[in-house]
Design a protein around this motif. Structure first.
Motif, PDB file in Angstrom:
ATOM      1  N   PRO A   4       0.822  -1.217   0.000  1.00 19.64           N
ATOM      2  CA  PRO A   4       0.000   0.000   0.000  1.00 19.64           C
ATOM      3  C   PRO A   4       0.852   1.261   0.000  1.00 19.64           C
ATOM      4  O   PRO A   4       1.988   1.254   0.491  1.00 19.64           O
ATOM      5  CB  PRO A   4      -0.807  -0.130   1.291  1.00 19.64           C
ATOM      6  CG  PRO A   4       0.001  -1.026   2.171  1.00 19.64           C
ATOM      7  CD  PRO A   4       0.697  -1.980   1.248  1.00 19.64           C
ATOM      8  N   ALA A   5       0.288   2.341  -0.543  1.00 23.68           N
ATOM      9  CA  ALA A   5       0.992   3.617  -0.526  1.00 23.68           C
ATOM     10  C   ALA A   5       0.947   4.222   0.871  1.00 23.68           C
ATOM     11  O   ALA A   5       1.854   4.966   1.271  1.00 23.68           O
ATOM     12  CB  ALA A   5       0.353   4.580  -1.528  1.00 23.68           C
ATOM     13  N   ALA A   6      -0.102   3.902   1.614  1.00 22.04           N
ATOM     14  CA  ALA A   6      -0.241   4.388   2.982  1.00 22.04           C
ATOM     15  C   ALA A   6      -1.088   3.395   3.762  1.00 22.04           C
ATOM     16  O   ALA A   6      -1.871   2.635   3.193  1.00 22.04           O
ATOM     17  CB  ALA A   6      -0.895   5.766   2.994  1.00 22.04           C
ATOM     18  N   GLY A   7      -0.913   3.388   5.072  1.00 24.75           N
ATOM     19  CA  GLY A   7      -1.701   2.503   5.912  1.00 24.75           C
ATOM     20  C   GLY A   7      -1.067   1.134   6.083  1.00 24.75           C
ATOM     21  O   GLY A   7       0.061   0.885   5.644  1.00 24.75           O
ATOM     22  N   GLN A   8      -1.827   0.232   6.715  1.00 25.80           N
ATOM     23  CA  GLN A   8      -1.318  -1.103   7.039  1.00 25.80           C
ATOM     24  C   GLN A   8      -2.363  -2.175   6.753  1.00 25.80           C
ATOM     25  O   GLN A   8      -3.560  -1.902   6.713  1.00 25.80           O
ATOM     26  CB  GLN A   8      -0.971  -1.192   8.534  1.00 25.80           C
ATOM     27  CG  GLN A   8       0.168  -0.312   9.002  1.00 25.80           C
ATOM     28  CD  GLN A   8       0.305  -0.418  10.512  1.00 25.80           C
ATOM     29  OE1 GLN A   8      -0.568   0.037  11.261  1.00 25.80           O
ATOM     30  NE2 GLN A   8       1.390  -1.025  10.975  1.00 25.80           N
ATOM     31  N   ILE A   9      -1.852  -3.392   6.579  1.00 25.82           N
ATOM     32  CA  ILE A   9      -2.710  -4.579   6.586  1.00 25.82           C
ATOM     33  C   ILE A   9      -2.167  -5.482   7.683  1.00 25.82           C
ATOM     34  O   ILE A   9      -0.974  -5.815   7.693  1.00 25.82           O
ATOM     35  CB  ILE A   9      -2.704  -5.325   5.244  1.00 25.82           C
ATOM     36  CG1 ILE A   9      -3.146  -4.395   4.110  1.00 25.82           C
ATOM     37  CG2 ILE A   9      -3.624  -6.541   5.312  1.00 25.82           C
ATOM     38  CD1 ILE A   9      -3.105  -5.038   2.745  1.00 25.82           C
ATOM     39  N   LEU A  10      -3.032  -5.872   8.602  1.00 22.77           N
ATOM     40  CA  LEU A  10      -2.627  -6.710   9.728  1.00 22.77           C
ATOM     41  C   LEU A  10      -3.348  -8.047   9.650  1.00 22.77           C
ATOM     42  O   LEU A  10      -4.551  -8.104   9.397  1.00 22.77           O
ATOM     43  CB  LEU A  10      -2.965  -6.024  11.054  1.00 22.77           C
ATOM     44  CG  LEU A  10      -2.407  -4.603  11.253  1.00 22.77           C
ATOM     45  CD1 LEU A  10      -3.035  -3.955  12.476  1.00 22.77           C
ATOM     46  CD2 LEU A  10      -0.898  -4.638  11.393  1.00 22.77           C
ATOM     47  N   VAL A  11      -2.614  -9.121   9.864  1.00 18.71           N
ATOM     48  CA  VAL A  11      -3.194 -10.461   9.944  1.00 18.71           C
ATOM     49  C   VAL A  11      -2.871 -11.002  11.331  1.00 18.71           C
ATOM     50  O   VAL A  11      -1.689 -11.157  11.680  1.00 18.71           O
ATOM     51  CB  VAL A  11      -2.636 -11.393   8.852  1.00 18.71           C
ATOM     52  CG1 VAL A  11      -3.118 -12.822   9.076  1.00 18.71           C
ATOM     53  CG2 VAL A  11      -3.057 -10.925   7.471  1.00 18.71           C
ATOM     54  N   ASP A  12      -3.899 -11.226  12.128  1.00 26.11           N
ATOM     55  CA  ASP A  12      -3.726 -11.623  13.538  1.00 26.11           C
ATOM     56  C   ASP A  12      -2.811 -10.653  14.281  1.00 26.11           C
ATOM     57  O   ASP A  12      -2.011 -11.052  15.136  1.00 26.11           O
ATOM     58  CB  ASP A  12      -3.167 -13.049  13.629  1.00 26.11           C
ATOM     59  CG  ASP A  12      -4.247 -14.100  13.416  1.00 26.11           C
ATOM     60  OD1 ASP A  12      -5.325 -13.745  12.897  1.00 26.11           O
ATOM     61  OD2 ASP A  12      -4.019 -15.270  13.744  1.00 26.11           O
ATOM     62  N   GLY A  13      -2.877  -9.376  13.873  1.00 26.91           N
ATOM     63  CA  GLY A  13      -2.085  -8.349  14.537  1.00 26.91           C
ATOM     64  C   GLY A  13      -0.695  -8.152  13.972  1.00 26.91           C
ATOM     65  O   GLY A  13       0.023  -7.230  14.380  1.00 26.91           O
TER      66      GLY A  13
END
Length: 573
Positions: free
Chosen positions: A385-394
């Motif tokens: 991503p250009a900004a932000g996050q993706i979290l999997v189980d934190g």
């Protein structure tokens, strides 16, 4: 030379073999250098009418060629070994680099272009390295040795032969420069033709359905004609180079014979010495002309090396962080946090916030190009991503190893293209050590076991290129079986029930219901009636989440989802 320096790093592991090649080259050169003085000696004993020495000299000549042949065998064999190993390692390394690249790389490069570089260019390079070991190095050494020998025999006569040498070298340089430039054009045109072939053959149904066969043949012929003209230009240069060099060599030989005869008449040289000199000069003509051709091959190889390392030097845009950790076995909780994504300066997703709990079924709905597929591609970390996050189980996806992430996700794509091989190979793709019992159980759960076991070869049935020997429904069930066998915690279904007859679609639905049990599932679909059972429906429009909720709740809102559903339901009716 810098490019060849990099190439030598692939040869370095075989240093001992190269030492063996060098030893063989020295011994072949030494035996070859003995031919000229031995020829002079033979004519000398003939003049003296010494039969015993003539017999010994004749046997010596045969023995000399026998020993030379043994060392030449060693030179050729070891050279082939080093070349094949080097090419194997280089091609494997290049293919490995292609596998490491993210999807944006393959969006910028034509498939045919990549295939051309990994096959055609490396094949050209293979010939270049072989020519270096079997022609350029040994013949250069032989040429130096012969030059030393003829100067030792008669320096004045040797200087006369050297008059043509600068001219020959200059001619070779001029021709080689043109060959290198044209070779790059020929190789690029070969890549263009490969791209055209790959594209039209892979879409042959489209070509035929639009009756574009003649048009595609014309395009192919046009590209082939351009390649023909470039190749003929290269052949014209090569065809011109050989007689020009031969003419210069002939002038040099005639001058030597004339001046040598003059030296004999004046008593400054004997006939056996002139014969030895002429023999050495005759031997020199072969490495001289061969080196000119070898230099041309080297220029073609240089063009290939440039194209190969151009691909190899491109760094993957998506790769593991240096301190990335292995993602442990997950529960399947997914969170998109303030996520935005742009592709080539065009915004695709903007400020996405979404939390998906373990085992929840999420349907992604929206118009074509809204960003649905991009959302799950980011989850697989095909892009960042250009900004932000993706979290999997934190866990932040950028801080875990991609392999450990993707091993816990399965995808059933919209277009099911199987790999050439057997049904078994395709079901256990990604799980190559799976047992036969596990494969059968997966096919049973995917409603594929019955049709598989009705086939003559059952699980060993060849599916053909891209699964062409199976129907669309059969291919989809194989893909579902593959996903079941993987036992993922996160599942992505990309329009997995489109374009099927009702009976097959019902079998697919049953298989998918089993597959989705206790798994976090993302369904991408335009056919809204296939996702009514989703826990929540996420409606995306113009890169943003505009609606989210259960099916009935969204219908009651009368928003975009309700509008899309009404249109499809009306069309279906």
């Amino acid at each position: 030379m810098k490019l060849f320096g990099r190439l030598f790093s692939y040869i370095k592991p075989y240093t001992m073999h190269v030492v063996g090649i060098s030893l063989c080259i020295i011994l072949v050169t030494g035996t070859t250098l003995l031919i000229a003085p031995l020829a002079g000696f033979i004519f000398d004993v003939i003049g003296r009418k010494d039969l015993l020495r003539l017999n010994l000299a004749a046997l010596g000549m045969v023995g000399l060629f026998f020993v030379k042949g043994l060392f030449l065998y060693g030179q050729e064999y070891l050279s082939a070994f080093v070349v094949q190993k080097t090419i194997f390692n280089l091609r494997t390394k290049l293919y490995e680099r292609l596998q490491d690249h993210s999807l944006d790389f393959f969006g910028k490069w034509h498939t045919g272009e990549l295939i051309s570089r990994i096959m055609t260019d490396i094949q050209t390079l293979q010939l270049t390295i072989l020519t270096m070991f079997t022609t350029i190095i040994p013949h250069s050494l032989l040429l130096i040795g012969l030059m030393g020998y003829i100067f030792w025999l008669n320096w004045r006569l040797s200087l006369l032969t050297l008059i043509a040498l600068p001219l020959i070298v200059q001619v070779i340089r001029i021709f080689a420069a043109e060959i290198r430039e044209i070779s790059e054009g020929v190789q690029q045109k070969a890549a263009d033709i490969t791209s055209h072939l790959q594209e039209t053959i892979s879409q042959i149904k489209v070509v035929k359905s639009f009756t574009m066969e003649k048009n595609e043949v014309e395009k192919f012929a046009k590209e082939s004609e351009k390649s023909f003209h470039l190749t003929m230009r290269a052949m014209q240069i090569l065809a011109t180079q050989t007689p020009v060099i031969a003419l210069l060599q002939t002038i040099a030989v005639v001058a030597v014979v004339w001046y040598g005869g003059k030296e004999i008449i004046e008593g400054n040289m004997t006939l056996p010495q002139l014969i030895s000199f002429a023999t050495a000069l005759g031997i020199m003509t072969d490495p001289g002309s061969t080196l000119s051709r070898g230099y041309t091959v080297a220029q073609q190889g240089l063009a290939s090396v440039k194209r190969i390392f151009e691909i190899s030097d491109i760094q993957p845009s998506i790769k593991d962080a240096k301190d990335a950790k292995i993602l442990p076995r997950i529960q399947g909780r997914v969170e998109y946090r303030n996520l935005s994504f742009a592709y080539e300066n065009e915004t695709v997703l903007c400020d996405i916030n979404l939390v998906v709990e373990p085992g929840e079924v999420i349907a992604l709905v929206g118009r074509t190009g809204a960003g649905k597929s991009t959302l799950v591609s980011l989850l697989l970390r095909f892009y960042d991503p250009a900004a932000g996050q993706i979290l999997v189980d934190g866990y932040d996806l950028k801080k875990v190893k991609m392999e450990s992430l993707r091993q816990q996700i399965a995808v059933v794509p919209q277009e099911i293209n199987l790999f050439s091989g057997t049904i078994k190979d395709n079901i256990c793709y990604g799980q190559p050590t799976a047992s036969q019992a596990a494969i059968v159980a997966a096919s049973q759960a995917a409603n594929a076991r019955q049709f598989i076991e009705n086939l003559p070869d059952k699980y060993e049935t060849e599916v053909g290129e891209r699964g062409s020997k199976l129907s669309g429904g059969e291919r989809q069930r194989i893909a579902i079986a593959r996903a079941i066998l993987r036992d993922p915690k996160i599942l992505i279904l990309d329009e997995a029930t489109s374009s099927l007859d009702p009976e097959t679609e019902n079998l697919i639905h049953e298989a998918l219901d089993r597959l989705m049990q206790n798994r976090t599932t993302f369904i991408i679909a335009h056919r809204l009636y296939t996702i009514e059972k989703a826990n929540r429906i996420v409606v995306i429009d113009d890169g943003q989440i505009v609606e989210i909720g259960p099916h009935r709740e969204l219908l009651a809102k009368g928003g975009l989802y309700s509008s899309l559903y009404e249109i499809q339901f009306r069309n279906k009716t």
